[in-house]
Design a protein around this motif. Structure first.
Motif, short mmCIF file in Angstrom:
data_model
loop_
_atom_site.label_atom_id
_atom_site.label_comp_id
_atom_site.label_asym_id
_atom_site.label_seq_id
_atom_site.Cartn_x
_atom_site.Cartn_y
_atom_site.Cartn_z
N GLY A 132 1.03 -1.02 -0.16
CA GLY A 132 -0.44 -0.18 0.03
C GLY A 132 0.75 1.57 0.24
N TRP A 133 2.78 0.82 -0.22
CA TRP A 133 3.45 2.17 -0.05
C TRP A 133 2.98 3.10 -1.15
N SER A 134 2.52 4.53 -0.65
CA SER A 134 1.97 5.34 -1.91
C SER A 134 3.25 6.62 -2.63
N GLY A 135 4.42 6.02 -1.94
CA GLY A 135 5.65 7.11 -2.08
C GLY A 135 5.81 8.79 -1.25
N ASP A 136 4.49 8.29 -0.19
CA ASP A 136 4.97 9.62 0.63
C ASP A 136 6.27 9.88 1.22
N THR A 137 7.42 9.20 1.67
CA THR A 137 8.65 9.14 2.57
C THR A 137 9.19 8.54 1.58
N PRO A 138 10.91 9.10 2.04
CA PRO A 138 12.45 9.30 1.12
C PRO A 138 12.56 7.64 0.98
N VAL A 139 12.75 7.73 -0.05
CA VAL A 139 13.76 6.06 -1.04
C VAL A 139 15.00 6.05 -0.15
N LEU A 140 15.44 4.68 0.11
CA LEU A 140 16.64 4.10 0.82
C LEU A 140 17.37 3.20 -0.48
N LEU A 141 18.63 4.44 -0.85
CA LEU A 141 19.25 2.92 -2.32
C LEU A 141 20.03 1.96 -1.00
N ALA A 142 20.81 0.88 -1.13
CA ALA A 142 20.70 0.16 -0.56
C ALA A 142 21.60 -1.17 -1.49
N SER A 143 22.50 -1.70 -1.02
CA SER A 143 23.60 -2.57 -1.89
C SER A 143 24.37 -3.00 -1.14
N GLY A 144 24.94 -4.39 -1.20
CA GLY A 144 26.28 -5.09 0.20
C GLY A 144 27.14 -4.27 -0.95
N GLY A 145 28.52 -5.43 -0.12
CA GLY A 145 29.52 -5.44 -1.23
C GLY A 145 30.03 -6.06 -2.36
N VAL A 146 31.29 -6.75 -1.85
CA VAL A 146 31.45 -7.21 -3.08
C VAL A 146 31.05 -8.69 -3.28
N ASP A 147 31.32 -9.78 -2.76
CA ASP A 147 30.32 -10.77 -2.64
C ASP A 147 28.76 -11.16 -1.96
N THR A 148 28.14 -10.10 -1.37
CA THR A 148 26.47 -10.06 -0.74
C THR A 148 26.01 -9.23 -1.47
N TRP A 149 24.80 -9.59 -2.51
CA TRP A 149 24.58 -8.81 -3.17
C TRP A 149 23.07 -8.11 -2.65
N LYS A 150 22.49 -7.72 -3.61
CA LYS A 150 21.16 -7.04 -3.39
C LYS A 150 19.95 -8.64 -3.16
N MET A 151 20.37 -9.72 -3.88
CA MET A 151 18.83 -10.46 -3.38
C MET A 151 19.72 -11.31 -2.16
N ASP A 152 20.55 -11.29 -2.02
CA ASP A 152 21.70 -11.71 -0.55
C ASP A 152 20.74 -11.64 0.63
N PHE A 153 20.53 -10.51 0.61
CA PHE A 153 20.17 -8.84 1.19
C PHE A 153 18.45 -8.93 1.74
N HIS A 154 18.10 -9.65 0.72
CA HIS A 154 16.53 -9.11 0.90
C HIS A 154 16.03 -8.85 2.14
N GLN A 155 16.54 -9.43 3.21
CA GLN A 155 15.80 -9.78 4.63
C GLN A 155 16.00 -8.68 5.31
N LEU A 156 17.20 -8.52 5.37
CA LEU A 156 17.90 -6.72 5.84
C LEU A 156 16.64 -5.87 5.31
N PHE A 157 16.88 -5.83 4.07
CA PHE A 157 16.38 -4.78 3.20
C PHE A 157 14.71 -4.63 3.81
N GLU A 158 13.76 -5.56 3.53
CA GLU A 158 12.46 -6.28 3.77
C GLU A 158 12.23 -5.59 5.34
N ALA A 159 12.90 -6.41 6.14
CA ALA A 159 12.74 -5.46 7.38
C ALA A 159 12.97 -3.72 8.02
N VAL A 160 13.61 -3.05 6.71
CA VAL A 160 14.27 -1.85 7.09
C VAL A 160 12.54 -1.13 6.35
#
Length: 354
Positions: A132-160
């Motif tokens: 139901g997000w309506s785009g009325d908040t900031p957006v967080l850019l998020a990345s991991g590092g050289v060996d742990t990437w965006k899908m690997d950090f899904h649990q953390l990013f979902e929690a945020v």
């Protein structure tokens, strides 16, 4: 072309075991793979990619797509050094997409164009938003590092996303995952600026940047340069990590060499030639940063304490060097998350959900 290098799989299990089980994989399954793996590179019984992929395929057959995506993520770890690793990444994406309807957040895969130097990169990114997000908040850019990437950090990013109400735009840094290499500090900064423009249009115009490990180098850069409105740096190398004579632990030299685009195992001298452009001293000297939160573990074997403590005393900057934990303070991640959420709350960055 990528390359393979000498690395003992058991060393990787020792370093990453806590990360493996904390990601959501059943401990008994991780232990089973650990007992089966005897060599790093061959795609055959006993090989790292083979045994992790076998576990993932079993999950997929039973419709447990989120676990399959996690296991394929470890199959392609620690670098896309051969065809089997590339195949594991492709299968991870397939399983991740199949798992998406069961996420607690809405998921959208997007393509963003970034102008990098004289070239152009089209970068696949993942937008995770509270239902139901309506785009009325900031957006967080998020990345991991050289060996742990965006899908690997899904649990953390979902929690945020769930805790803050923000949209999370997850991406891979240059030289990793779906962001074709080589890793380059200037290209990374260009990509962040392009993603920040995308994020401003998606949300309420404000953009935060969370970078973990080498991703923290790029969030430190964006925060110091003012390319975003606030920045969070977790375990980011910024200066001392790139000093001449630095060595790497737990196979990190091969991981970094692949990300930098070497087609062979580089010598220390060859690696040293790549580092000067990554040092952020020119930005550190400006004293003109946006609000920043900088966190790392005091026992980090990859990033010297200096690269965290160098931020102490800067305006609008909060620094935590946590004792009795290592790179990115991964063994104290709940505490890291609480520090991050408290900092976001104090700065009233998004409208925080109860």
């Amino acid at each position: 072309m990528p390359y393979q290098w000498k690395v003992a799989p058991e060393d990787l299990f020792v370093e990453r075991y806590r990360q493996m089980v904390n990601s959501g994989l059943p401990t008994e399954d991780v232990d089973m793979v650990r007992s089966a793996v005897t060599e790093m590179w061959p795609d055959r019984p006993g090989g790292w990619v083979y045994e992790w992929s076998r576990l993932a395929a079993g999950y997929a057959e039973r419709g447990r797509h989120r676990l399959a995506a996690l296991a394929y993520g470890w199959a392609k770890f620690p670098a896309l050094a051969d065809d089997a690793k590339h195949m594991a990444l492709q299968r991870q994406l397939e399983q991740y997409t199949l798992a998406a309807p069961g996420f607690e957040v809405a998921f959208e895969r997007r393509l963003v164009t970034a102008f990098c130097g004289e070239g152009v990169k089209t970068l696949p990114v993942h937008l995770l938003t509270p239902r139901g997000w309506s785009g009325d908040t900031p957006v967080l850019l998020a990345s991991g590092g050289v060996d742990t990437w965006k899908m690997d950090f899904h649990q953390l990013f979902e929690a945020v996303a769930l805790r803050t109400g923000m949209g999370v735009l997850a991406f891979d840094i240059p030289g990793t995952g779906e962001c074709v290499g080589p890793m380059d500090s200037e290209d990374g900064a260009d990509i962040v600026r392009a993603l920040a423009a995308e994020a401003r249009a998606l949300g309420n115009g404000r953009v935060l940047h969370l970078g973990i490990s080498m991703g923290g180098h790029f969030s430190a850069c964006s925060g110091l340069a003012g390319d975003v409105d606030a920045a969070i740096v977790i375990g980011g190398p910024v200066e001392a990590a790139f000093a001449p004579g630095r060595t790497f632990a737990h196979g990190m030299d091969g991981i970094v060499g692949n990300a930098l685009g070497f087609g062979h195992e580089p010598s220390p001298a060859e690696l040293a030639k790549s580092w000067p452009s990554f040092g952020l001293r020119p930005l550190l000297d400006l004293d003109a940063n946006v609000p920043m939160l900088v966190i790392n573990g005091a026992d980090d074997v990859h990033v010297p304490q200096h690269d965290t403590l160098v931020f102490a005393g800067r305006s609008d900057t909060e620094v935590h060097l946590l004792p009795d934990t290592g790179h990115c303070a991964v063994s104290k991640m709940p505490h890291v998350l609480q520090l991050m959420f408290d900092w976001i709350d104090r700065h009233q960055l998004p409208t925080v959900r109860s």
